[in-house]
Write a protein that holds these residues in place. Sequence first.
Motif, PDB file in Angstrom:
ATOM      1  N   ILE A 297       0.838  -1.202   0.000  1.00 56.96           N
ATOM      2  CA  ILE A 297       0.000   0.000   0.000  1.00 56.96           C
ATOM      3  C   ILE A 297       0.874   1.253   0.000  1.00 56.96           C
ATOM      4  O   ILE A 297       0.537   2.259  -0.642  1.00 56.96           O
ATOM      5  N   GLU A 298       1.987   1.232   0.727  1.00 58.06           N
ATOM      6  CA  GLU A 298       2.907   2.372   0.682  1.00 58.06           C
ATOM      7  C   GLU A 298       3.416   2.607  -0.737  1.00 58.06           C
ATOM      8  O   GLU A 298       3.553   3.753  -1.173  1.00 58.06           O
ATOM      9  N   ALA A 299       3.667   1.521  -1.462  1.00 57.09           N
ATOM     10  CA  ALA A 299       4.099   1.663  -2.854  1.00 57.09           C
ATOM     11  C   ALA A 299       2.979   2.238  -3.726  1.00 57.09           C
ATOM     12  O   ALA A 299       3.238   3.018  -4.645  1.00 57.09           O
ATOM     13  N   LEU A 300       1.724   1.861  -3.428  1.00 58.30           N
ATOM     14  CA  LEU A 300       0.604   2.423  -4.180  1.00 58.30           C
ATOM     15  C   LEU A 300       0.475   3.930  -3.969  1.00 58.30           C
ATOM     16  O   LEU A 300       0.060   4.664  -4.872  1.00 58.30           O
ATOM     17  N   ALA A 301       0.826   4.403  -2.766  1.00 60.13           N
ATOM     18  CA  ALA A 301       0.641   5.820  -2.432  1.00 60.13           C
ATOM     19  C   ALA A 301       1.687   6.718  -3.093  1.00 60.13           C
ATOM     20  O   ALA A 301       1.462   7.926  -3.236  1.00 60.13           O
ATOM     21  N   ILE A 302       2.816   6.163  -3.502  1.00 56.85           N
ATOM     22  CA  ILE A 302       3.909   6.990  -4.021  1.00 56.85           C
ATOM     23  C   ILE A 302       3.516   7.766  -5.276  1.00 56.85           C
ATOM     24  O   ILE A 302       3.749   8.980  -5.357  1.00 56.85           O
ATOM     25  N   PRO A 303       2.906   7.140  -6.295  1.00 61.60           N
ATOM     26  CA  PRO A 303       2.610   7.901  -7.516  1.00 61.60           C
ATOM     27  C   PRO A 303       1.373   8.790  -7.443  1.00 61.60           C
ATOM     28  O   PRO A 303       1.089   9.512  -8.399  1.00 61.60           O
ATOM     29  N   ILE A 304       0.620   8.765  -6.345  1.00 65.40           N
ATOM     30  CA  ILE A 304      -0.581   9.599  -6.241  1.00 65.40           C
ATOM     31  C   ILE A 304      -0.156  11.065  -6.191  1.00 65.40           C
ATOM     32  O   ILE A 304       0.707  11.444  -5.389  1.00 65.40           O
ATOM     33  N   PRO A 305      -0.747  11.944  -7.005  1.00 64.56           N
ATOM     34  CA  PRO A 305      -0.291  13.342  -7.098  1.00 64.56           C
ATOM     35  C   PRO A 305      -0.780  14.228  -5.955  1.00 64.56           C
ATOM     36  O   PRO A 305      -1.276  15.328  -6.184  1.00 64.56           O
ATOM     37  N   MET A 306      -0.653  13.751  -4.743  1.00 64.09           N
ATOM     38  CA  MET A 306      -1.012  14.538  -3.551  1.00 64.09           C
ATOM     39  C   MET A 306      -0.431  13.795  -2.351  1.00 64.09           C
ATOM     40  O   MET A 306      -0.112  12.608  -2.443  1.00 64.09           O
ATOM     41  N   PRO A 307      -0.264  14.481  -1.214  1.00 64.07           N
ATOM     42  CA  PRO A 307       0.254  13.778  -0.034  1.00 64.07           C
ATOM     43  C   PRO A 307      -0.716  12.691   0.434  1.00 64.07           C
ATOM     44  O   PRO A 307      -1.911  12.942   0.600  1.00 64.07           O
ATOM     45  N   VAL A 308      -0.200  11.493   0.620  1.00 62.02           N
ATOM     46  CA  VAL A 308      -1.005  10.369   1.108  1.00 62.02           C
ATOM     47  C   VAL A 308      -0.355   9.840   2.382  1.00 62.02           C
ATOM     48  O   VAL A 308       0.792   9.381   2.353  1.00 62.02           O
ATOM     49  N   THR A 309      -1.075   9.933   3.499  1.00 61.21           N
ATOM     50  CA  THR A 309      -0.588   9.421   4.773  1.00 61.21           C
ATOM     51  C   THR A 309      -0.982   7.954   4.915  1.00 61.21           C
ATOM     52  O   THR A 309      -2.162   7.614   4.795  1.00 61.21           O
ATOM     53  N   VAL A 310      -0.016   7.116   5.154  1.00 63.89           N
ATOM     54  CA  VAL A 310      -0.264   5.681   5.342  1.00 63.89           C
ATOM     55  C   VAL A 310       0.097   5.317   6.774  1.00 63.89           C
ATOM     56  O   VAL A 310       1.257   5.447   7.181  1.00 63.89           O
ATOM     57  N   ALA A 311      -0.906   4.938   7.555  1.00 65.09           N
ATOM     58  CA  ALA A 311      -0.700   4.552   8.959  1.00 65.09           C
ATOM     59  C   ALA A 311      -1.370   3.199   9.163  1.00 65.09           C
ATOM     60  O   ALA A 311      -2.567   3.123   9.447  1.00 65.09           O
ATOM     61  N   LEU A 312      -0.607   2.143   9.006  1.00 62.41           N
ATOM     62  CA  LEU A 312      -1.144   0.788   9.071  1.00 62.41           C
ATOM     63  C   LEU A 312      -0.367  -0.041  10.075  1.00 62.41           C
ATOM     64  O   LEU A 312       0.864   0.014  10.117  1.00 62.41           O
ATOM     65  N   ARG A 313      -1.089  -0.810  10.871  1.00 60.36           N
ATOM     66  CA  ARG A 313      -0.483  -1.779  11.788  1.00 60.36           C
ATOM     67  C   ARG A 313      -1.105  -3.135  11.480  1.00 60.36           C
ATOM     68  O   ARG A 313      -2.098  -3.528  12.070  1.00 60.36           O
ATOM     69  N   LEU A 314      -0.494  -3.818  10.530  1.00 58.08           N
ATOM     70  CA  LEU A 314      -1.079  -5.058  10.033  1.00 58.08           C
ATOM     71  C   LEU A 314      -0.055  -6.182  10.063  1.00 58.08           C
ATOM     72  O   LEU A 314       1.108  -5.986   9.679  1.00 58.08           O
ATOM     73  N   PRO A 315      -0.468  -7.365  10.486  1.00 56.36           N
ATOM     74  CA  PRO A 315       0.404  -8.538  10.376  1.00 56.36           C
ATOM     75  C   PRO A 315       0.332  -9.098   8.967  1.00 56.36           C
ATOM     76  O   PRO A 315      -0.409  -8.600   8.114  1.00 56.36           O
ATOM     77  N   ARG A 316       1.105 -10.125   8.704  1.00 53.22           N
ATOM     78  CA  ARG A 316       0.961 -10.832   7.428  1.00 53.22           C
ATOM     79  C   ARG A 316      -0.343 -11.612   7.440  1.00 53.22           C
ATOM     80  O   ARG A 316      -0.678 -12.284   8.414  1.00 53.22           O
ATOM     81  N   LEU A 317      -1.062 -11.501   6.338  1.00 50.28           N
ATOM     82  CA  LEU A 317      -2.348 -12.164   6.189  1.00 50.28           C
ATOM     83  C   LEU A 317      -2.251 -13.182   5.056  1.00 50.28           C
ATOM     84  O   LEU A 317      -1.251 -13.240   4.337  1.00 50.28           O
ATOM     85  N   ALA A 318      -3.309 -13.967   4.912  1.00 49.46           N
ATOM     86  CA  ALA A 318      -3.346 -14.936   3.814  1.00 49.46           C
ATOM     87  C   ALA A 318      -3.202 -14.205   2.483  1.00 49.46           C
ATOM     88  O   ALA A 318      -3.722 -13.097   2.308  1.00 49.46           O
ATOM     89  N   ALA A 319      -2.496 -14.822   1.545  1.00 48.95           N
ATOM     90  CA  ALA A 319      -2.197 -14.169   0.267  1.00 48.95           C
ATOM     91  C   ALA A 319      -3.460 -13.700  -0.465  1.00 48.95           C
ATOM     92  O   ALA A 319      -3.475 -12.575  -0.984  1.00 48.95           O
ATOM     93  N   PRO A 320      -4.551 -14.490  -0.539  1.00 47.65           N
ATOM     94  CA  PRO A 320      -5.750 -13.990  -1.232  1.00 47.65           C
ATOM     95  C   PRO A 320      -6.341 -12.750  -0.569  1.00 47.65           C
ATOM     96  O   PRO A 320      -6.820 -11.848  -1.258  1.00 47.65           O
ATOM     97  N   VAL A 321      -6.315 -12.691   0.766  1.00 49.02           N
ATOM     98  CA  VAL A 321      -6.855 -11.523   1.467  1.00 49.02           C
ATOM     99  C   VAL A 321      -5.987 -10.301   1.186  1.00 49.02           C
ATOM    100  O   VAL A 321      -6.488  -9.199   0.897  1.00 49.02           O
TER     101      VAL A 321
END
Length: 410
Positions: A297-321
């Motif tokens: 998700i941090e990589a997705l936010a990089i090309p967005i043409p505006m500041p995008v704050t990413v604040a996530l506390r997530l463990p590894r989940l199943a690949a489909p999820v």
Amino acid sequence: MEPSQTRLAPLLAVPIGVGGVRERLRLTAVSAGLAVAGIAALVLALLMTGAFPALLSLTGFLMLWLVVPLAALLAQAHRSVAGRLLGQPVVAGYADTTGKNPITAAFVWIRDPARWRDFAFCWFSGTGGLIMSLVPVVCLIGPSVHIVLALTWGNWLWFAIAAALLGPLLVVWWFVTVPIVRGRLRADRGILGQSPSQKLQARVNQVVRSRSATVDHNEAELRRIERDLHDGAQARIAAAGMNVGLAEKLVHSDPDSAVALLREARDTTISALEDLRTLVRGIHPPVLADRGLVSGIEALAIPIPMPVTVALRLPRLAAPVESAIYFAVAECLANVAKHARASRAWVVGDHDGQTLRLTVGDDGRGGADPAGSGLLGVARRLAAFDGTLIVTSPPAGGTEVRMEVRCRAI
């Protein structure tokens, strides 16, 4: 986000919070509206009560045909208010009367538990609910109104009593407004919402529909992959094989042509390999497998043409999820970039061990349409994992897309 034709009232756009004066004033205005609606509910309750003994006559049916739809409209308005302010939709679950004549429809109404809940709600809204809704309003404006009237009429004793009550009632208003409005809305939700058995049945139906949609989506995805392989990598590899075969025949008689054909085959093979890599990224982005959902998700936010704050506390989940959430966030951020006209955006979320909760928001123009193709696709993607999508997007008030998926960490 995608523009919407729906326009939500600003007072109902944001769920109840702790807040300060502004939040309490907003809830007091909502409470005043509920009190006014309670008067109409009491009238409808009395009319419905009078209609039941008269059902053997045409008058009783006429009263039901008039009152029951009005009660349903009033109940639906309260469901909408409770759902928006509590942050959880309240579903009615009325029995279907499509294609039925008025007499048959009336008998369906009589046997429909949802209609009886409307009847019970009208009595509650016009009695106890009305009193609850009046408390914040009276505490805030009651003494002030009495002070103005006392000054107008010159009644100084009345003025002194009202002035003495002003401070204590304002203190009461400050402390009781939020809990009493929340309690009133929860009571509305409890009366108007579905019963546990209906919720379970609706959940089963939703799972069946989501599983069917998932099967259809998977079949379409397999056809897309097959088509991409056939038109892309397969065609290039076949062309490379033909060039190698021609080069084999020319290697002794025309070495220069053979070298050119081999060089062309090499370039074609490289292009085919790039096609295969692109196809694999569309199925499961490598960044998810290598670094997990947060980094993706941090990589997705990089090309967005505006500041995008990413604040996530997530463990590894199943690949489909992780893949479903990744593409859902990608769609939401793409909508922000294309439609929102926002100055900033944010992606926040956490996982409590049982449920993943994630919100994509922006401060743009709002008006996102949950039934639009983009958000509808996100909802269907999450539904495959028993997930839910809630969109809050008042006009000129920004947009928040809240996703919730029950899943365990790995």
